[in-house]
Design an enzyme around this catalytic site. Structure first.
Site, PDB file in Angstrom:
ATOM      1  N   GLY A  28     -38.976  71.789 -11.826  1.00 28.00           N
ATOM      2  CA  GLY A  28     -38.339  71.821 -10.593  1.00 28.00           C
ATOM      3  C   GLY A  28     -38.481  71.291  -9.262  1.00 28.00           C
ATOM      4  N   LEU A  30     -35.639  71.008  -7.792  1.00 29.81           N
ATOM      5  CA  LEU A  30     -34.741  69.980  -7.957  1.00 29.81           C
ATOM      6  C   LEU A  30     -33.974  69.264  -7.250  1.00 29.81           C
ATOM      7  CD1 LEU A  30     -33.509  73.155  -9.845  1.00 29.81           C
ATOM      8  CD2 LEU A  30     -35.031  71.951 -10.628  1.00 29.81           C
ATOM      9  N   HIS A  31     -33.045  68.140  -7.805  1.00 34.07           N
ATOM     10  CA  HIS A  31     -32.221  67.894  -7.172  1.00 34.07           C
ATOM     11  C   HIS A  31     -31.097  66.690  -7.877  1.00 34.07           C
ATOM     12  CE1 HIS A  31     -34.721  64.551  -9.720  1.00 34.07           C
ATOM     13  NE2 HIS A  31     -35.644  65.563  -9.998  1.00 34.07           N
ATOM     14  N   HIS A  34     -31.410  66.786 -11.813  1.00 31.56           N
ATOM     15  CA  HIS A  34     -31.555  68.007 -12.942  1.00 31.56           C
ATOM     16  C   HIS A  34     -30.638  68.046 -13.104  1.00 31.56           C
ATOM     17  CE1 HIS A  34     -35.784  67.712 -10.908  1.00 31.56           C
ATOM     18  NE2 HIS A  34     -35.923  68.087 -11.933  1.00 31.56           N
ATOM     19  N   GLN A 151     -40.286  59.808 -22.456  1.00 34.69           N
ATOM     20  CA  GLN A 151     -40.900  61.320 -22.937  1.00 34.69           C
ATOM     21  C   GLN A 151     -39.383  61.956 -23.749  1.00 34.69           C
ATOM     22  OE1 GLN A 151     -41.784  64.397 -19.925  1.00 34.69           O
ATOM     23  NE2 GLN A 151     -39.316  64.383 -19.810  1.00 34.69           N
ATOM     24  N   SER A 183     -36.275  61.157  -7.753  1.00 37.25           N
ATOM     25  CA  SER A 183     -37.632  62.781  -8.148  1.00 37.25           C
ATOM     26  C   SER A 183     -37.717  63.548  -7.796  1.00 37.25           C
ATOM     27  CB  SER A 183     -38.604  61.145  -9.104  1.00 37.25           C
ATOM     28  OG  SER A 183     -39.869  61.821  -9.720  1.00 37.25           O
ATOM     29  N   ARG A 185     -41.022  63.891  -7.118  1.00 39.79           N
ATOM     30  CA  ARG A 185     -42.040  62.639  -6.276  1.00 39.79           C
ATOM     31  C   ARG A 185     -41.840  62.125  -5.340  1.00 39.79           C
ATOM     32  NH1 ARG A 185     -46.946  62.785  -9.825  1.00 39.79           N
ATOM     33  NH2 ARG A 185     -46.645  63.405 -11.606  1.00 39.79           N
TER      34      ARG A 185
HETATM   35  P1  AMP Z   1     -39.093  67.219 -14.698  1.00 38.19           P
HETATM   36  O1  AMP Z   1     -38.591  68.235 -13.411  1.00 38.19           O
HETATM   37  O2  AMP Z   1     -39.201  65.806 -13.742  1.00 38.19           O
HETATM   38  O3  AMP Z   1     -39.676  67.326 -15.524  1.00 38.19           O
HETATM   39  O4  AMP Z   1     -37.710  66.800 -15.217  1.00 38.19           O
HETATM   40  C1  AMP Z   1     -36.833  67.508 -15.765  1.00 38.19           C
HETATM   41  C2  AMP Z   1     -35.548  66.773 -16.476  1.00 38.19           C
HETATM   42  O5  AMP Z   1     -34.764  66.012 -16.048  1.00 38.19           O
HETATM   43  C3  AMP Z   1     -36.489  65.823 -18.056  1.00 38.19           C
HETATM   44  O6  AMP Z   1     -35.463  65.269 -18.717  1.00 38.19           O
HETATM   45  C4  AMP Z   1     -36.739  64.029 -16.288  1.00 38.19           C
HETATM   46  O7  AMP Z   1     -35.802  63.231 -16.880  1.00 38.19           O
HETATM   47  C5  AMP Z   1     -34.572  65.151 -15.901  1.00 38.19           C
HETATM   48  N1  AMP Z   1     -34.446  63.920 -15.002  1.00 38.19           N
HETATM   49  C6  AMP Z   1     -35.411  63.671 -13.343  1.00 38.19           C
HETATM   50  N2  AMP Z   1     -34.909  62.785 -12.846  1.00 38.19           N
HETATM   51  C7  AMP Z   1     -34.186  62.705 -13.156  1.00 38.19           C
HETATM   52  C8  AMP Z   1     -32.751  61.638 -12.410  1.00 38.19           C
HETATM   53  N3  AMP Z   1     -33.030  60.855 -11.330  1.00 38.19           N
HETATM   54  N4  AMP Z   1     -31.870  61.314 -12.964  1.00 38.19           N
HETATM   55  C9  AMP Z   1     -31.740  61.882 -14.732  1.00 38.19           C
HETATM   56  N5  AMP Z   1     -31.913  62.878 -15.505  1.00 38.19           N
HETATM   57  C10 AMP Z   1     -33.724  62.542 -14.562  1.00 38.19           C
END
Ligand code: AMP
Length: 278
Positions: A28, A30-31, A34, A151, A183, A185
């Site tokens: 979640g 989301l950006h 995602h 990952q 991210s 974060r």
């Molecule tokens: P998360 O919500 O951080 O667990 O991310 C969910 C999915 O989105 C994971 O497969 C991440 O690698 C991918 N993701 C997160 N940030 C990015 C980004 N800046 N560019 C591409 N994929 C991303």
């Protein structure tokens, strides 16, 4: 877009639909990063599940888990216009009915370095939740970002070990205009910290530049040195590794592909990034 709290209801909805199923697991907030995965999944699949679940077993620090951003309203708004997207919003009981613990996996040396080394049990937690989602939904394709490259490699290893038919699709890292990898974060950074956060991408670009003239350890040392004495910034690691087995290397071999990986604490926020070194 349709949202579900229960996988039984979501699977009942899927029974009435034809065509391939894509899965995009997220935590979640989301950006655009995602959304790039979701858009890719929509192009290729008749139906796409986006899961939003902050998975407790992949956090080694309770504080980090509790501070993880939660923006469900904005997430659902961003997904509103995607017709074939089914959003899965489980609670912890639904996914961990027998208690909150991770399975134990053997990923060889893949999880003995970087995030696996600094965050005990992190990848057991990640693999546990991804395996649960694969078992529940049996997707044809699942989408993961190169932003979390370790990952991605570990999920591919999980799929090989367990023999799932799902195809893992890797998606490039989406960045802000100044290069910072998007991210969830990032929103925890103060203004000052946000300015310092561009150091991550700048370091990766610097490694790419040095690749023609220096050995991996020279590059690692040179970049590590630059992080000494920057207030509020603590480099956790900077490593150049092969991109398929995450192995260290003394010399560059033209037949191998390499990546630079780093993790850095900016204030209390831990950021990771990586880049392919051609
Ligand atoms: P998360 O919500 O951080 O667990 O991310 C969910 C999915 O989105 C994971 O497969 C991440 O690698 C991918 N993701 C997160 N940030 C990015 C980004 N800046 N560019 C591409 N994929 C991303």
């Amino acid at each position: 877009m349709k949202a579900f709290n229960s996988y039984k209801q979501l699977n009942a909805e899927l029974k009435n639909r034809k065509g391939s199923l894509g899965l995009v697991p997220t935590m979640g907030s989301l950006h655009q990063g995602h959304l790039s995965l979701i858009e890719k999944a929509i192009k290729k699949n008749s139906n796409v599940i986006v899961s939003i679940f902050v998975n407790p077993t992949q956090f080694n620090k309770q504080k980090d888990f509790h501070n993880y951003p939660n923006n469900l309203k904005s997430d659902l708004n961003q997904l509103m216009d995607f017709n074939n997207v089914l959003v899965y919003l489980p609670d912890t009981n639904e996914l961990y009915p027998k208690g909150i613990f991770a399975n134990e996996y053997n990923f060889g040396k893949l999880d003995k370095t970087m995030e696996g080394k600094s965050r005990t049990n992190h990848f057991n937690g990640v693999a546990t939740i991804v395996e649960k989602l694969f078992n529940i939904f049996k997707p044809d394709l699942a989408y993961f970002g190169e932003k979390d490259f370790q990952q991605l490699i570990i999920i591919k290893s999980l799929v090989n070990q367990i023999g799932y038919k799902v195809k893992i699709i890797s998606c490039p890292t989406i960045r802000e205009n100044d290069g910072l990898a998007m991210s969830s974060r990032n929103q925890l950074l103060t203004k000052e910290e946000r300015k310092k956060a561009i150091l991550l991408y700048a370091s990766l670009i610097e490694a790419k530049r040095l690749m023609n003239s220096s050995s991996p350890s020279e590059i690692e040392n040179s970049i590590t040195k630059k992080f000494t004495n920057i207030e509020g910034v603590e480099l956790q690691y900077f490593k150049i590794l092969t991109d398929h087995s995450l192995s260290e290397t003394k010399e560059i071999n033209d037949k191998e592909k390499y990546r630079a990986f780093m993790a850095c604490d900016i204030g209390k926020v831990r950021l990771i990034d990586n880049i392919a070194l051609e």
